[in-house]
Design a protein around this motif. Structure first.
Motif, short mmCIF file in Angstrom:
data_model
loop_
_atom_site.label_atom_id
_atom_site.label_comp_id
_atom_site.label_asym_id
_atom_site.label_seq_id
_atom_site.Cartn_x
_atom_site.Cartn_y
_atom_site.Cartn_z
N SER A 153 40.80 41.69 43.26
CA SER A 153 40.06 41.31 42.05
C SER A 153 38.55 41.26 42.23
O SER A 153 37.82 41.29 41.26
CB SER A 153 40.56 39.95 41.53
N SER A 154 38.07 41.18 43.48
CA SER A 154 36.63 41.06 43.72
C SER A 154 35.93 42.42 43.67
O SER A 154 36.46 43.42 44.16
CB SER A 154 36.38 40.41 45.08
N THR A 155 34.74 42.44 43.13
CA THR A 155 33.95 43.66 42.95
C THR A 155 33.61 44.32 44.29
O THR A 155 33.26 43.66 45.25
CB THR A 155 32.66 43.34 42.20
N LYS A 187 35.57 47.36 40.00
CA LYS A 187 36.59 46.30 40.06
C LYS A 187 37.92 46.95 40.46
O LYS A 187 38.31 47.97 39.88
CB LYS A 187 36.76 45.62 38.70
N GLU A 221 40.92 45.98 39.85
CA GLU A 221 41.92 45.83 38.79
C GLU A 221 43.33 45.63 39.33
O GLU A 221 44.29 46.27 38.89
CB GLU A 221 41.85 47.02 37.83
N ASN A 255 32.17 36.51 44.39
CA ASN A 255 31.52 36.95 43.14
C ASN A 255 30.17 36.28 42.88
O ASN A 255 29.85 35.95 41.73
CB ASN A 255 32.46 36.77 41.95
#
Length: 145
Positions: free
Chosen positions: A39-41, A66, A68, A94
């Motif tokens: 989930s982390s960029t 992302k 996803e 984040n």
């Protein structure tokens, strides 16, 4: 009679404009596997100069992706022909920056093209570079956590 000089001017302007080559780009696919978080960029920094490599704001392109929910990301990007290198980080908390310890070593996952794994110092451009010379280039990177 006055039209001839004007027509010559237009014709030469058109010829000169056509002579300037456009920067040709090629599609490159970057695949990043072994993500620490689904989930982390992930931020990818694309460099095309030795002097600017790993210097803040000196990248040619930056992309934030992302995952996803997936353990791998794939990014397609058009790059001009030439030598390129990629560095990337995954921002686990984040906070929009790469966290480091008191020695300046990243505490969040990072990686480089050619899967260079530095031990003492950051790698240089020559270690990480790859050539973009035609379509179909794929760069596979395994994230280090």
């Amino acid at each position: 009679m006055k039209l001839l000089p004007f027509a010559s001017l237009l014709l030469s302007a058109g010829v000169l404009g056509a002579a300037a080559p456009a920067t040709e780009t090629q599609p490159v696919r970057v695949v990043v596997s072994s993500l620490a978080s689904t989930s982390s960029t992930v931020k990818l920094y694309f460099y095309n100069t030795r002097e600017g490599f790993l210097k803040s704001g000196k990248w040619a392109y930056m992309r934030a992706v992302k995952p996803e929910g997936k353990p791998e990301i794939a990014l397609s990007i058009d790059l001009p022909r030439g030598e390129w290198a990629v560095s990337l980080t995954q921002d686990l908390n984040n906070n929009d920056k790469i966290d480091k310890n008191f020695l300046g070593i990243p505490t969040e996952p990072y990686a480089f093209s050619n899967n260079i794994r530095p031990t003492v110092a950051a790698p240089d451009f020559n270690e990480c570079k790859f050539l973009v010379s035609g379509p179909g280039r794929v760069v596979n990177i395994v994230l280090k956590d």
